[in-house]
Design an enzyme around this catalytic site. Structure first.
Site, PDB file in Angstrom:
ATOM      1  N   LYS A   1      -4.579  26.076  56.755  1.00  0.00           N
ATOM      2  CA  LYS A   1      -4.038  25.736  55.447  1.00  0.00           C
ATOM      3  C   LYS A   1      -4.619  26.636  54.361  1.00  0.00           C
ATOM      4  CE  LYS A   1      -3.604  21.339  54.434  1.00  0.00           C
ATOM      5  NZ  LYS A   1      -2.159  21.090  54.258  1.00  0.00           N
TER       6      LYS A   1
ATOM      7  N   ARG B   1      -8.401  18.334  51.030  1.00  0.00           N
ATOM      8  CA  ARG B   1      -7.761  18.295  52.344  1.00  0.00           C
ATOM      9  C   ARG B   1      -8.558  19.071  53.370  1.00  0.00           C
ATOM     10  NH1 ARG B   1      -2.757  18.931  49.273  1.00  0.00           N
ATOM     11  NH2 ARG B   1      -1.267  17.313  49.880  1.00  0.00           N
TER      12      ARG B   1
ATOM     13  N   GLY C   1      -2.789  15.062  61.269  1.00  0.00           N
ATOM     14  CA  GLY C   1      -3.134  13.645  61.159  1.00  0.00           C
ATOM     15  C   GLY C   1      -4.495  13.271  61.707  1.00  0.00           C
TER      16      GLY C   1
ATOM     17  N   MET D   1      -7.561  14.549  60.810  1.00  0.00           N
ATOM     18  CA  MET D   1      -8.686  14.526  59.874  1.00  0.00           C
ATOM     19  C   MET D   1      -8.235  13.961  58.526  1.00  0.00           C
ATOM     20  SD  MET D   1     -10.721  17.989  60.913  1.00  0.00           S
ATOM     21  CE  MET D   1      -9.339  19.032  60.541  1.00  0.00           C
TER      22      MET D   1
ATOM     23  N   ARG E   1       6.877  27.208  54.879  1.00  0.00           N
ATOM     24  CA  ARG E   1       6.688  27.338  56.323  1.00  0.00           C
ATOM     25  C   ARG E   1       8.006  27.786  56.931  1.00  0.00           C
ATOM     26  NH1 ARG E   1       6.043  20.817  57.151  1.00  0.00           N
ATOM     27  NH2 ARG E   1       8.012  20.314  56.161  1.00  0.00           N
TER      28      ARG E   1
ATOM     29  N   HIS F   1      20.952  11.366  89.951  1.00  0.00           N
ATOM     30  CA  HIS F   1      22.050  12.133  90.541  1.00  0.00           C
ATOM     31  C   HIS F   1      23.048  12.556  89.473  1.00  0.00           C
ATOM     32  CE1 HIS F   1      25.962  12.503  92.670  1.00  0.00           C
ATOM     33  NE2 HIS F   1      25.221  13.194  93.514  1.00  0.00           N
TER      34      HIS F   1
ATOM     35  N   ARG G   1      23.020  24.145  97.700  1.00  0.00           N
ATOM     36  CA  ARG G   1      22.764  22.898  98.413  1.00  0.00           C
ATOM     37  C   ARG G   1      23.950  22.642  99.336  1.00  0.00           C
ATOM     38  NH1 ARG G   1      21.532  21.542  92.886  1.00  0.00           N
ATOM     39  NH2 ARG G   1      19.335  21.018  92.580  1.00  0.00           N
TER      40      ARG G   1
ATOM     41  N   ARG H   1      20.237  26.772 101.309  1.00  0.00           N
ATOM     42  CA  ARG H   1      19.355  25.784 101.911  1.00  0.00           C
ATOM     43  C   ARG H   1      20.112  25.024 102.987  1.00  0.00           C
ATOM     44  NH1 ARG H   1      17.000  21.060  98.219  1.00  0.00           N
ATOM     45  NH2 ARG H   1      19.120  20.276  98.397  1.00  0.00           N
TER      46      ARG H   1
ATOM     47  N   GLU I   1       7.818  22.256  99.086  1.00  0.00           N
ATOM     48  CA  GLU I   1       8.073  21.015  98.349  1.00  0.00           C
ATOM     49  C   GLU I   1       7.256  19.856  98.914  1.00  0.00           C
ATOM     50  OE1 GLU I   1      12.239  19.941  98.804  1.00  0.00           O
ATOM     51  OE2 GLU I   1      12.306  20.894 100.766  1.00  0.00           O
TER      52      GLU I   1
ATOM     53  N   SER J   1      10.306  29.122  98.063  1.00  0.00           N
ATOM     54  CA  SER J   1      10.964  28.618  96.867  1.00  0.00           C
ATOM     55  C   SER J   1      10.415  27.224  96.603  1.00  0.00           C
ATOM     56  CB  SER J   1      12.479  28.573  97.067  1.00  0.00           C
ATOM     57  OG  SER J   1      13.084  28.054  95.903  1.00  0.00           O
TER      58      SER J   1
ATOM     59  N   GLY K   1      10.297  23.724  95.577  1.00  0.00           N
ATOM     60  CA  GLY K   1      11.204  22.624  95.260  1.00  0.00           C
ATOM     61  C   GLY K   1      10.407  21.634  94.444  1.00  0.00           C
ATOM     62  N   THR K   2      10.357  21.884  93.149  1.00  0.00           N
ATOM     63  CA  THR K   2       9.410  21.125  92.331  1.00  0.00           C
ATOM     64  C   THR K   2       9.830  19.679  92.106  1.00  0.00           C
ATOM     65  OG1 THR K   2      10.431  22.184  90.430  1.00  0.00           O
ATOM     66  CG2 THR K   2       8.328  23.057  91.181  1.00  0.00           C
ATOM     67  N   ASN K   3      11.099  19.346  92.338  1.00  0.00           N
ATOM     68  CA  ASN K   3      11.471  17.928  92.238  1.00  0.00           C
ATOM     69  C   ASN K   3      10.703  17.132  93.293  1.00  0.00           C
ATOM     70  OD1 ASN K   3      13.300  18.762  90.380  1.00  0.00           O
ATOM     71  ND2 ASN K   3      15.115  18.315  91.601  1.00  0.00           N
ATOM     72  N   ASP K   4      10.883  17.534  94.547  1.00  0.00           N
ATOM     73  CA  ASP K   4      10.216  16.798  95.615  1.00  0.00           C
ATOM     74  C   ASP K   4       8.709  17.016  95.571  1.00  0.00           C
ATOM     75  OD1 ASP K   4      12.496  15.671  96.423  1.00  0.00           O
ATOM     76  OD2 ASP K   4      12.624  16.638  98.368  1.00  0.00           O
TER      77      ASP K   4
ATOM     78  N   CYS L   1      13.237  26.492  92.571  1.00  0.00           N
ATOM     79  CA  CYS L   1      14.578  25.977  92.366  1.00  0.00           C
ATOM     80  C   CYS L   1      14.403  24.518  91.980  1.00  0.00           C
ATOM     81  CB  CYS L   1      15.434  26.132  93.621  1.00  0.00           C
ATOM     82  SG  CYS L   1      14.749  25.402  95.093  1.00  0.00           S
TER      83      CYS L   1
ATOM     84  N   TYR M   1      11.036  34.701  90.528  1.00  0.00           N
ATOM     85  CA  TYR M   1      12.244  34.248  89.839  1.00  0.00           C
ATOM     86  C   TYR M   1      12.229  32.734  89.676  1.00  0.00           C
ATOM     87  CZ  TYR M   1      14.009  32.687  94.363  1.00  0.00           C
ATOM     88  OH  TYR M   1      14.156  32.045  95.562  1.00  0.00           O
TER      89      TYR M   1
END
Lengths: 934, 934
Positions: free
Chosen positions: B33, B103, B112, B114, B378, B501, B623, B679, B806, B825, B827-830, B892, B912
């Protein structure tokens, strides 16, 4: 001795005539088999003579572009000469021909991976000599036939299917002539003449394939065989085997060339197997069988009745089989009677070898024309009873020291000693009478016999009111069945694996259990099951063998374990039970040796008492949800679940609080001052609600709710993947009042006991933590409750707050979690489920196939998957201790009682394992083994 | 300049009268600030004067045991004098009193965390001066009241609830007198007299609490306030905040003391907010609002109608609101008309600040007695449309370079540009008419309007036969609904989260979707839903806003995205769409800048075409199970599942083979030579069977089976935890023929295209691998099939075989798996489900609470959990590349389109990301941002 002066450049090591150039110490150079043969020879035992070509030669063979190293030929030739001289026979001799075996043998055993050739030296002339010598043309031609096939395949790369086809055709011809079904003709149906003809065909096959006659010259056969063994070191299956078992740094394989001896050269010849002590009971008595004029395979084949080696055993056997002494002497005399000198020599070998190896020996021998040869000796496989008895007696005899005695008993063998057993004769009779109904998974060892009941309430009534012995039979069990399981002698289920509810609870209770017995067709409605064409109705007797997984119709007598009669029932004085004294000797020694702590999983005071009997040093896991099913608790629990808000829940929890205080008081009192780890509520809430229409109706009435309301709540609580659902600490986050009640009960129980002078060490364990923030919030909540409770009671108390590590994310962020956690306890059941992505309840659909295909060596729910889950544990330990060097780390859950897992836990530096009370002795023994291994 | 010569020992930095001793470069020392105020002052803008006490002073304060460093007092005093001189006012003056704000402000923003004190300097005498000066006693007494409460709480540790209680009582008194409901009385209802009385009570409260009078001396107030700000640096919430956001290495907070200015000192005063460009459209026109004689909060409060700053905007506004020019000039004149000089100055500030910060500015200003002060500037928040337009125009104006332009558009903002939108006026009208029915999760952005259908078949019929626009409304969707979802303009579900889904498919299809709209009561049987008291029947119109999650009754006009009109529909020429040209400018620049590859998840040729339009460099996930639902495929699939043996399965698979060949041919052709990762079958087989009685009956008839047989099979396939069940590569192991058919289809399709001259790069991906042996077996199977297929077709083909990562175990044993896998690859969901132990389908029961409690910052299914799952990924990457340094690694699944996750993927060295086609531009932009960050 020659051994010590032998230089490294020696290419071939001879053994025979009581002396070997090698020794057991030269495993690297001679391979396991070569070193063993040398060792046995040197220990004064008659072994068919032979020689070993070193592994260095194999190495040079490959370095030399698969050509034999210079000088090898000379050394082999001179050793062949020595061999002929030692055996008094010659290769290719037309009167007294020497046959040899050529076998591989690397430092590490690689069973079946490399090549072997037997009967080498046989040819058209030698076969005639053999006939003359043995008077057994069938044997001679069969040996020749086998040699041609084996040699052609292994050494000359002739497709073995060509030979097999010829053999099949010969058998089909017999079938045609005899009017038999093709499938019923065996190799042994071929006569000497037919075999002779087959040898002719085999030779023709060889000639067609190789463009030359089958080699008749034994030396040529020998060199081709040696080369074949060297080549087999790098065949595909051997390479894969070494990769799979991570066998590295070997030079190659040795080649063992050894004289063949034959037990079928007339009535001065024999063959047999024997044990230096009784492999069933462990009694120090010579034990074995033999056949006159026979080959080794005849003893195993069961066509002729083998005779006993010692006179005493022979008489005992005759008595048991109602054979008169006259008949026995005439038809089944002992070796002691038939060949007293040879018997004496065998006896002396037995003593010598047992002393030499300091372990019970399993030996194979052949007597060729009155000359005794020992073919093999190895440590004998034995029952648990025998293992313990042998170890104790050898210890007393001064043959072995304490650590060795401990190492000679396999942890799993203790199971046998602890469980009720079937009366052997009664069981055999039942089996022979065709009373075996089915076979399931041997999920809880022991023997149980009782009347069948298909529901817990009926089982309870039968047991409590009518004092019946009960076997509870269910498609699968759920926590609601607990009381029925408690009263049952045995539990039998149609579905579920080794870690199904039935199996886990049975192990914890020490109850006999056969699980996943798929052949059962259970019809609850009609209170019966059909299995193997029979119908078993409620109230019928069955007998369940938790050692083997077999289920029998009708009753079989059982006997309780002597050890439990001493320790728990106190119905037997220790000095009256040799088995107990042996058990105690081993267990005391193991307890002294082990480094790892051993705790038990127990929820009830009586389970805790069992744990103490077996040597547990604390409770590593008290599953509080089991307490929620007892007495009126389930009512209050359901009221809590059905409450719409925190106030309603708190009201119901207030009813549970005094009950939980009582639970924990009992447990703390039983463990008198030893640490007790209590896991806060873990399962999803829907597990506490009924699932059947009638029960839902009942509950609705009880709760003053409508069936629709109840069904709605049940539907609300339904989860697609309950394993990964709203449970464990997630309940604690969303319904803090549940955990708070439990913490309050723990502390109030502990404080009251502390006040009364008893030491209490409560350890509060928060389940299913995946994120440090979960633990932080719940720990803060707990501490607030604890401080309030301690202030109220005015007691000072030491306690710990820690967490399960069972969510992979927790393992991966152990360094964050260790900031708050005072201890870790690996929940390897769930950790395995989540790390491997297997649902324990569903994995039966593919896991057996996975194990069969070798994807996993063993069921990862039984023995920890060290390469995967174990790696995650190591990661968690390393990162956890980086932050908190004195972090106490244990493992609870089923793996804690698995001996291999226990050894792994020792290796990765855990402080303790915790397992069901009946597995505590196994864990102690396994921990001792682990400590000895370093 | 003073700034550069200032030494480090300078304790206080002054700003005011067009000059600041500090600058934007001194963030470490002055905090964010303070540096900003200095920068603004130096850039020639009038800022209320003030001074900044350095962060070093805070550091020394703590080192000095919370005492002020020596010399600080002198410097502050001399700066106060400078400030008074600059403002022409004096602290405590009875005619022209100076009030200041005090301030905090550290190098990193900690909103918020301080403390702040406003209106410091007010006392009993000053309040009288303020009344005199402003003629507004209410304002003066209210300022005094607020100051007492804030100062007492923050600086003097008096419980603020005491003041709040007094305020509440005063309001209750009003309510009693006015006969109003208590709840309806607002702070603003208090009169000057009542406030004056309240100040008296406040002072009494203070005296009671502190035992002394409220401090009247401004300097004493100032020092107490400075101390309070220093102390707040180490209050609990600030410490936790720094821990949470890993803010380290800061000296402390600076303290900014700045003159207060007031826009409510009569009609020569005003206050307002303005943007340097239009924040909605991005148009380069000055845009803002003000109120005469008002405080900042009045502009926001909406009690008075704010006036426009520029004349042009004012006239435009009047036109829109049907206000005559005369009326406008009288009641709502522009600042340009009212204060032309001040307006000119504001205009010049706007230009100056935008040039200085090279970004669209959002400014706050106050005019006190004709003097213009800028309070804050800003970078302005703006819509996606505005962000793109501003970036492009500033680039053209030479204000910024290409990387800056790219960095000025947030990836998520592109969403707005690509989706159909509601006509704004029509939408506002609908909202005002009370047609908003409910609000769900904004799962698929865009605007859709159509007739409601509650089942896929009916939706299809309506769309295909009757050419209706359709909104598919379901409790939740399943793969069987795919065709219905394909024809729908919008999808609305009652259950399910952002990765349900419905949401996943909608994103992939680019369809508008609102999911988890719990207020809907859907009655399939009667084909209606009730929501918010209304009943919507099948065929009724609704409008669904996927940007906001709102659902409207009736029709609202929609407009398609211009960009799609150009790229996909080709109905608009590029040169006719400024939006398209702006989009293209940004995307072309981003594509040049990014390092990370971006691929798309696509199963159909038209999806692949979309992916290419948006700049995808390949397909990262096809898929194949989606293909199994099309046309007659599902019949053959079901036949395969219901087969009792491998032969039956093979027969059914033979029917599927040509269909799959066709599928893959379409995909390969669409991607013309770019890599396509396919897959193999992933979901458990039961997903392909119907679950409803009627459908089961139909299927039984079709298959020539009984309903019982079918039900038995369905029961057999039932799983307790299907997420962890018999699926993915486990199907390939137990039913190798399924995977073999798919591999054959891939290779045959690829080979045929290759023959016809098109390049094809198939990458075969094996799902759910947890153990190297699984991959090895399936890879060997695949290679055998491939070699056979290539031999048949006589084509040479380059292909890759890799695996999903995964299952946590796969990540932990990546070094083993990389031996066989040619690519990974994630499979970050599972992987998230298993690593965190959350079932995606069930986590709605606790995950929202987890996010609310800050256990997880965000839903780990939307933005990757970098600390946990991400750590596992890093482990896998490190160990995988150790074995195979050139291992190609991608991600993926849904996270691949999340901008934060994309940046993380760049950081951890992935090759990728792959995401649904409509998220490809977002991913490209996020990847460019990541590349710029280094």
């Amino acid at each position: 001795m020659i051994t010590t002066t032998a230089t490294k450049t020696q290419k071939v090591y001879f053994f025979g005539k009581g002396r070997a150039e090698g020794s057991g110490a030269l495993r690297d150079l001679l391979g396991g088999k070569g070193a063993g043969l040398a060792e046995m020879t040197n220990s004064g035992v008659a072994v068919p003579a032979g020689f070993t070509i070193t592994t260095e030669m194999c190495d040079q063979f490959y370095k030399n572009d698969r050509r034999f190293p210079a000088g090898l030929e000379d050394e082999v030739n001179s050793n062949v000469a020595k061999l002929e001289e030692a055996m008094g026979m010659r290769l290719g001799d037309e009167n007294n021909p020497l046959l040899v075996s050529v076998r591989s043998g690397a430092r590490e055993s690689m069973p079946g991976m490399m090549d072997t050739i037997l009967n080498l030296g046989i040819n058209d002339r030698v076969v005639a000599a053999l006939i003359k010598k043995t008077g057994n043309p069938r044997f001679a031609w069969d040996s020749y036939r086998r040699f041609i096939q084996m040699f052609s395949d292994v050494a000359m790369d002739v497709d073995k299917h060509l030979f097999e086809r010829a053999l099949t055709e010969a058998k089909y011809a017999i079938a045609g002539r005899a009017g038999k079904d093709k499938k019923d003709v065996k190799d042994t149906d071929l006569t000497a003449e037919e075999l002779e003809k087959l040898v002719g065909e085999y030779k023709a096959i060889y000639k067609k394939a190789r463009g030359e006659d089958f080699p008749q010259e034994p030396k040529a056969q020998l060199w081709a065989a040696i080369k074949a063994v060297f080549n087999s070191w790098n065949n595909e299956r051997a390479i894969i085997y070494r990769q799979k078992y991570n066998i590295k740094g070997l030079l190659g394989t040795a080649v063992n060339v050894q004289a063949m001896v034959f037990g079928n050269m007339g009535d001065s010849s024999a063959t047999g197997v024997c044990f230096s002590r009784n492999p069933a009971s462990g009694e120090n008595k010579f034990y074995g069988e033999f056949l006159l004029n026979a080959q080794g395979e005849d003893v195993v084949a069961g066509i002729r009745t083998p005779q006993k080696i010692s006179l005493e055993a022979s008489r005992e056997w005759a008595r048991q089989n109602d054979i008169s002494e006259a008949d026995r002497r005439a038809k089944y005399p002992s070796l002691e009677e038939l060949m007293p000198e040879t018997y004496k020599q065998l006896l002396s070998y037995k003593i010598m070898l047992e002393k030499h190896y300091r372990a019970m020996q399993d030996m194979e021998f052949t007597i060729q024309e009155n000359k005794l040869y020992m073919l093999q000796t190895r440590n004998g496989k034995r029952t648990g009873f025998a293992a313990v008895r042998c170890a104790c007696e050898m210890l007393k005899e001064g043959l072995i020291d304490e650590p060795t005695a401990v190492s000679r008993v396999q942890p799993d063998q203790l199971n046998e000693l602890l469980r009720p057993v079937f009366d052997r004769a009664d069981r055999d009779a039942a089996a022979q009478a065709g009373r075996v109904l089915a076979r399931g998974l041997n999920a809880g060892p022991g023997a149980a016999c009782g009347r069948v009941y298909f529901s817990a309430p009926e089982a309870i009534e039968a047991a409590d009111k009518n004092k019946e012995k009960v076997v509870l039979v269910r498609i699968e069990t759920t926590p609601e069945d607990i009381k029925g399981m408690l009263v049952a002698e045995g539990i039998l289920t149609a579905l579920g694996g080794a870690t199904s509810h039935a199996a886990v609870v049975a192990r914890q209770l020490g109850t006999v259990c056969v699980a996943g017995c798929g052949a059962l067709n259970i019809d609850y409605a009609n209170k019966l099951m059909t299995v193997g064409g029979r119908t078993i109705r409620q109230g019928d007797y069955i007998s369940v063998d938790g050692f083997t997984g077999e289920v029998f119709a009708g009753q079989i007598k059982t006997r309780p374990s002597e050890i439990l009669q001493v320790l728990r029932e106190k119905s037997l004085a220790p000095e009256k039970s040799a088995l107990y004294r042996q058990y105690k000797t081993i267990m005391d020694a193991a307890a002294k040796l082990k480094k790892l702590g051993v705790r038990a999983n127990a929820d009830q005071p009586d389970q805790a008492a069992d744990a103490l009997i077996f040597g547990a040093e604390g409770i590593g896991l008290c599953r509080t949800e089991h307490m929620f099913f007892g007495g009126d608790r389930i009512k209050a629990v359901r009221e809590m679940i059905l409450s719409e808000n925190a106030e309603g829940r708190q009201k119901a929890l207030a009813k549970l609080l005094p009950m939980q205080v009582e639970d924990f008081t009992g447990l703390f009192r039983a463990m008198s001052g030893l640490p007790v780890t209590i896991r806060l509520l873990d399962p999803p809430l829907h597990e506490f609600l009924p699932s059947k229409e009638l029960e839902i109706e009942e509950l609705a009435n009880e709760m003053g709710a409508t069936v629709e309301q109840l069904n709605f709540k049940i539907k609300q609580l339904h989860e697609f993947n309950p394993m990964l659902g709203h449970r464990g600490c997630r309940l604690g986050i969303t319904y803090p009042e549940i955990f708070n009640m439990q913490v309050e009960a723990i502390i109030k129980a502990a404080a009251a006991l502390k006040k009364s002078g008893q030491d209490v060490i409560p350890e509060i364990m928060i389940p299913l933590v995946g994120h440090i923030q979960e633990l932080k919030i719940l720990k803060d909540n707990a501490i607030a409750v604890i401080q309030r409770a301690l202030k109220e009671t005015g007691v000072e108390l030491t306690y710990k707050i820690g967490t399960m590590i069972e969510v992979p994310r927790a393992a991966m962020t152990a360094d964050e979690i260790a900031v708050e956690a005072e201890f870790f306890s690996f929940g390897t059941n769930d950790l395995t489920q989540m790390a491997c992505g297997f649902s324990r309840d569903d994995s039966g659909k593919f896991l057996p196939e996975y194990v069969a295909k070798g994807i996993y060596d063993r069921d990862p729910f039984q023995t920890l998957d060290q390469d995967g889950v174990g790696r995650m544990m190591r990661y968690a330990i390393e990162h956890g201790r980086k932050v908190r060097p004195d972090l106490k780390i244990g493992i609870c859950g089923e793996h804690g009682g698995d001996p291999d897992t226990v050894q792994f836990c020792h290796k990765i530096g855990l402080n303790y394992v915790s397992c069901s009370p009946f597995r505590v002795p196994l864990a102690i023994l396994a921990a001792a083994h682990a400590a000895l291994k370093k």
